[in-house]
Design a protein around this motif. Structure first.
Motif, mmCIF file in Angstrom:
data_model
loop_
_atom_site.group_PDB
_atom_site.id
_atom_site.type_symbol
_atom_site.label_atom_id
_atom_site.label_comp_id
_atom_site.label_asym_id
_atom_site.label_seq_id
_atom_site.Cartn_x
_atom_site.Cartn_y
_atom_site.Cartn_z
ATOM 1 N N PRO A 149 0.808 -1.229 0.000
ATOM 2 C CA PRO A 149 0.000 0.000 0.000
ATOM 3 C C PRO A 149 0.838 1.273 0.000
ATOM 4 O O PRO A 149 0.409 2.290 -0.550
ATOM 5 N N GLU A 150 2.027 1.234 0.599
ATOM 6 C CA GLU A 150 2.885 2.430 0.603
ATOM 7 C C GLU A 150 3.294 2.816 -0.816
ATOM 8 O O GLU A 150 3.392 4.005 -1.140
ATOM 9 N N LEU A 151 3.534 1.810 -1.660
ATOM 10 C CA LEU A 151 3.876 2.107 -3.056
ATOM 11 C C LEU A 151 2.634 2.494 -3.843
ATOM 12 O O LEU A 151 2.670 3.417 -4.664
ATOM 13 N N ALA A 152 1.547 1.782 -3.596
ATOM 14 C CA ALA A 152 0.316 2.053 -4.340
ATOM 15 C C ALA A 152 -0.155 3.484 -4.124
ATOM 16 O O ALA A 152 -0.699 4.115 -5.047
ATOM 17 N N ALA A 153 0.059 4.028 -2.927
ATOM 18 C CA ALA A 153 -0.395 5.392 -2.629
ATOM 19 C C ALA A 153 0.318 6.430 -3.476
ATOM 20 O O ALA A 153 -0.201 7.530 -3.701
ATOM 21 N N ALA A 154 1.512 6.104 -3.975
ATOM 22 C CA ALA A 154 2.289 7.069 -4.753
ATOM 23 C C ALA A 154 1.895 7.093 -6.222
ATOM 24 O O ALA A 154 2.278 8.012 -6.954
ATOM 25 N N ILE A 155 1.138 6.102 -6.646
ATOM 26 C CA ILE A 155 0.797 5.992 -8.076
ATOM 27 C C ILE A 155 -0.703 5.733 -8.202
ATOM 28 O O ILE A 155 -1.122 4.589 -8.416
ATOM 29 N N PRO A 156 -1.511 6.765 -8.093
ATOM 30 C CA PRO A 156 -2.974 6.581 -8.121
ATOM 31 C C PRO A 156 -3.487 5.921 -9.395
ATOM 32 O O PRO A 156 -4.559 5.309 -9.384
ATOM 33 N N ASP A 157 -2.739 6.026 -10.492
ATOM 34 C CA ASP A 157 -3.158 5.390 -11.737
ATOM 35 C C ASP A 157 -2.695 3.935 -11.837
ATOM 36 O O ASP A 157 -2.947 3.269 -12.842
ATOM 37 N N GLY A 158 -2.011 3.456 -10.801
ATOM 38 C CA GLY A 158 -1.562 2.068 -10.785
ATOM 39 C C GLY A 158 -0.161 1.892 -11.339
ATOM 40 O O GLY A 158 0.400 2.786 -11.982
#
Length: 400
Positions: A149-158
């Protein structure tokens, strides 16, 4: 048009299951691209961590093992525990099995599966609607890539192979990252081998980041396996032997124990043969977890922190998350919402009976989704030897 059984997926588990069903005389339609995940979601040049003995797709007839393929085609030989199997050879082996045992494979995508009075209705991307009394989900890793989730939060488009952050499943040709500074997240075989392949493909620098203080490690060569412990496809150990050859008993363990074993047994560890290629090519940061990730001027920035409270930042051109796969029913979006809500889950996956049937009558799961019920061997090709005959027998009894 209606058929008693539909198999969704044409990887090792789908092909093995279909072959066993047909050997029992059941009319079966099989949908999917042959060996799709292996062909498109794993990097070229990858070598299988599994030994050749653990890499055969189980079939009801003799003559379809990896050794038989090598004898028939002149590939290899891949026979001993010292032989390392390239993914390209394994893909060709899977296609060979498909052509011989599942020649009527329909290379179309199943768009949706829903209940109807006499079974299930499948809609295909060809526009056809198919009726089936039983459905077997054997879709492998597709849609199950896990991103912290920490990485996912930085890339809202996936994640994206061409963006600042990607998942290892999105790369087939790692040479696209040549000349770039790459951080690889993870400590398993996928992470460590991807790091080596990146370095060998010309990345400017490669660094592996792992949470554990001594997370990066490599397995034991065949000649150094413990001699007084029983052999298994994964090494000599009582636990590995039990989980491989007595997977049926795994269902009787308490849910917390099953969840723990699926995640920890056969967990992150590089293959013994990767150690020499890794040393001197890849930098390592251990004992640090990602507490925050951002993208600054198009470049990913990772804020790290260890158990000692010490932190720091890493800036790279690209972050590759080799963080594995997690069973998630929501990711199997071809299953209709009404169908998914009827599936009881335990220990992180669908609750399955001894014949791999779910709580929805007629709906079966095999491969990775079955690991929560039958253990970590379901994550590996050799698990087809346990799963496919049992599943086919259960379906034949119910619908034959």
């Amino acid at each position: 048009m209606s058929t008693p059984v539909a198999v969704i997926g044409a990887g090792p588990y789908g092909l093995s299951t279909a072959a066993h069903l047909r050997a029992r005389g059941l009319p079966v339609r099989v949908f999917g691209q042959p060996m799709a995940s292996w062909r498109t979601q794993m990097p070229a040049g990858m070598l299988l961590k599994s030994t050749p003995a653990a890499s055969s797709i189980d079939a009801p007839q003799t003559g379809h093992s990896l050794a038989d393929f090598c004898a028939a085609t002149g590939e290899g030989p891949y026979a001993s525990d010292w032989d390392i199997l390239p993914i390209e050879v394994f893909v060709r082996y899977g296609q060979w099995v498909q052509q011989r045992l599942v020649p009527g494979l329909e290379q179309v995508k199943v768009v949706s599966v829903d209940r109807r009075d006499d079974g299930f209705e499948l809609k295909l991307d060809s526009g056809e609607q198919v009726g089936a009394r039983a459905v077997i989900v054997a879709t492998g890793l597709s849609g199950l890539a896990h991103l912290p989730p920490e990485l996912a939060a930085a890339i809202p488009d996936g994640p994206s192979a061409t963006g600042p952050v990607s998942h290892s499943a999105q790369h087939h040709d790692l040479s696209a990252l040549a000349g770039r500074q790459v951080v690889v997240i993870g400590a398993g075989q996928s992470a460590l081998e991807s790091a080596v392949l990146l370095a060998e493909a010309g990345a400017a620098s490669v660094r592996v980041v792992a949470r554990g203080p001594a997370a990066v490690g490599f397995g034991t060569p065949p000649d150094r396996q413990p001699r007084l412990r029983p052999p298994s496809p994964f090494g000599n150990a009582w636990s590995l032997y039990a989980l491989t050859y007595h997977a049926g008993a795994f269902r009787r363990l308490p849910v917390p124990a099953r969840r723990y074993l699926v995640r920890r047994v056969l967990g992150p560890l590089g293959a013994w043969w990767l150690r020499d290629r890794f040393a001197g090519r890849v930098q390592v940061t251990q004992g640090r977890r990602i507490v925050r990730a951002t993208v600054r001027d198009g470049r990913p920035v990772l804020a790290l922190r260890g158990a000692d409270g010490q932190g720091g930042e890493l800036v790279a051109d690209h972050v590759l998350a080799a963080t594995g796969y997690r069973m998630d029913l929501a990711a199997l979006d071809f299953l209709g919402q009404g169908l998914r809500t009827g599936i009881v889950t335990r220990a992180g996956g669908p609750l399955l009976d001894a014949g791999f049937g779910s709580s929805v009558p007629g709906l079966y799961f095999t491969g990775l989704p079955a690991a929560a019920s039958f253990g970590p061997v379901m994550r590996f090709v050799c698990g087809t030897e346990f799963a496919s005959p049992r599943l086919a027998r259960a379906v034949a009894r119910a619908y034959g």
